[in-house]
Enzyme design. Structure first.
Site, PDB file in Angstrom:
ATOM      1  CG  HIS A   1      -6.001   2.060   5.088  1.00 11.22           C
ATOM      2  ND1 HIS A   1      -5.583   3.019   5.983  1.00 11.22           N
ATOM      3  CD2 HIS A   1      -4.953   1.222   4.912  1.00 11.22           C
ATOM      4  CE1 HIS A   1      -4.323   2.768   6.322  1.00 11.22           C
ATOM      5  NE2 HIS A   1      -3.921   1.677   5.694  1.00 11.22           N
TER       6      HIS A   1
ATOM      7  CD  GLU B   1      -3.855  -2.306   7.498  1.00 10.67           C
ATOM      8  OE1 GLU B   1      -2.700  -2.541   7.142  1.00 10.67           O
ATOM      9  OE2 GLU B   1      -4.497  -1.319   7.127  1.00 10.67           O
TER      10      GLU B   1
ATOM     11  CB  SER C   1       4.802  -1.138  12.265  1.00  5.29           C
ATOM     12  OG  SER C   1       4.338   0.183  12.445  1.00  5.29           O
TER      13      SER C   1
ATOM     14  N   GLY D   1       1.929   2.757  10.666  1.00  4.10           N
ATOM     15  CA  GLY D   1       2.869   3.860  10.454  1.00  4.10           C
ATOM     16  C   GLY D   1       3.548   4.342  11.727  1.00  4.10           C
TER      17      GLY D   1
ATOM     18  CE  LYS E   1       0.129   3.720   4.803  1.00  2.98           C
ATOM     19  NZ  LYS E   1      -0.048   3.929   6.211  1.00  2.98           N
TER      20      LYS E   1
ATOM     21  CD  GLU F   1      -3.120   5.823   6.588  1.00  2.86           C
ATOM     22  OE1 GLU F   1      -3.085   5.795   5.350  1.00  2.86           O
ATOM     23  OE2 GLU F   1      -2.190   5.412   7.306  1.00  2.86           O
TER      24      GLU F   1
ATOM     25  CG  ASN G   1      -1.738   1.240   1.351  1.00  3.65           C
ATOM     26  OD1 ASN G   1      -1.892   1.973   0.371  1.00  3.65           O
ATOM     27  ND2 ASN G   1      -2.293   1.500   2.528  1.00  3.65           N
TER      28      ASN G   1
HETATM   29  C1  PEP Z   1      -0.957   0.348   5.896  1.00  2.00           C
HETATM   30  O1  PEP Z   1      -0.810   1.288   5.138  1.00  2.00           O
HETATM   31  O2  PEP Z   1      -1.981  -0.324   5.797  1.00  2.00           O
HETATM   32  C2  PEP Z   1       0.091   0.045   6.866  1.00  2.00           C
HETATM   33  C3  PEP Z   1      -0.029  -1.049   7.563  1.00  2.00           C
HETATM   34  O3  PEP Z   1       1.132   0.913   6.969  1.00  2.00           O
HETATM   35  P1  PEP Z   1       2.554   0.643   7.702  1.00  2.00           P
HETATM   36  O4  PEP Z   1       3.066  -0.673   7.212  1.00  2.00           O
HETATM   37  O5  PEP Z   1       3.411   1.794   7.297  1.00  2.00           O
HETATM   38  O6  PEP Z   1       2.275   0.616   9.173  1.00  2.00           O
END
Ligand code: PEP
Length: 263
Positions: free
Chosen positions: A106, A178, A223, A184, A27, A108, A25
């Site tokens: 997601h 998640e 992460s 992040g 983003k 976000e 992803n």
């Molecule tokens: C994500 O964008 O779904 C995500 C898990 O980001 P990160 O791996 O940076 O935590």
């Protein structure tokens, strides 16, 4: 113990059932240059599926010319198939450009763009109607985890979608757990916490639908890095990863895909 888990996870019969899936992803990041790297340097182990979710503008760069060997999709779609929605994209358009999936819900999108569980469910259905695979993201906040309501919150997010869609259709989706506090932040869920939530989701699906839950891939996101991926993928109910930050570096991303292969 580890050997037993690996055997259960990668034994030929379970391997057939749920091939590990790793989704990148990007983003709001990426460039034509990054698309080029994902076309020429991506290494996909034979027993792993890799999907890439660039910003929608770059979908065509990844699928045209010498296309990437990964499947490509997007990070979000509108719930309607067409209309006066300036700036939005429709699931059918993604399909038209060669995309095969969309991330839906997601955190976000839920927090920064105020997407409710209902809107997420509508987007999930829009994907199904356009024959895109929805990758449904669910997860709790740190406060909710500390309050002891993480499982309830996460299951409610899934249930809202299940209420509106035929379980057989749901069975063809991908689910991604998640935890919001891990996205992040550099803080990753412990393998035990991830396994506990994934196992809970799978058994709730088995208890509340005609599905066994065994067919559904449940990815972990939050992460994921080279140094934590092996312990996570060793969990019986962790079927792959949704990777944000670490997917912007092709070398790290290749290593995570390799770890997901169990080799
Ligand atoms: C994500 O964008 O779904 C995500 C898990 O980001 P990160 O791996 O940076 O935590």
């Amino acid at each position: 113990m580890l050997l037993a888990i690996l055997w259960t996870r990668f034994a030929p019969w379970t391997f057939q059932l749920r091939t590990p899936l790793v989704i990148a992803n990007w983003k709001l990041q990426g460039s034509r240059d990054l698309c080029g790297k994902f076309k020429s340097e991506l290494r996909i182990p034979s027993n792993v599926e890799v999907w890439i979710a660039p910003p929608a503008l770059y979908l065509d760069s990844l699928v045209s010319g010498q296309p990437t060997s990964a499947k490509v999709g997007v990070q979000n779609v509108h719930f309607d198939e067409a209309g006066a929605y300036t700036g939005e994209i429709a699931a059918g358009m993604v399909r038209d450009l060669g995309g095969i999936f969309s991330i839906v819900g997601h955190s976000e999108r839920r927090t920064l763009f105020h997407e409710t569980d209902q809107v997420v469910a509508q987007k999930f259905l829009a994907c199904c109607e356009a024959e895109l695979t929805p990758v449904l993201c669910v997860g709790e906040t740190l406060d909710q985890r500390e309050e002891g309501i993480a499982k309830e919150v996460v299951w409610n997010q899934v249930a809202e979608v299940l209420e509106k869609c035929d379980p057989a259709v749901f069975g063809r989706a991908q689910l991604a757990y998640e935890p919001i506090w891990a996205i992040g932040t550099g803080v990753v869920a412990t393998p035990e916490d991830a396994e506990d939530m994934h196992g809970h989701l799978r058994s709730m699906i088995a208890d509340s639908t005609v599905l066994t839950g065994e067919e559904l891939r449940i990815l972990y996101g939050g992460s994921v890095k080279i140094d934590n991926a092996s312990q996570l993928i060793a969990q019986a109910n962790v079927d792959g990863f949704l990777v944000g930050g670490a997917s912007l570096d092709i070398v790290q991303f290749n290593s995570i895909c390799q770890i997901a292969s169990g080799n």
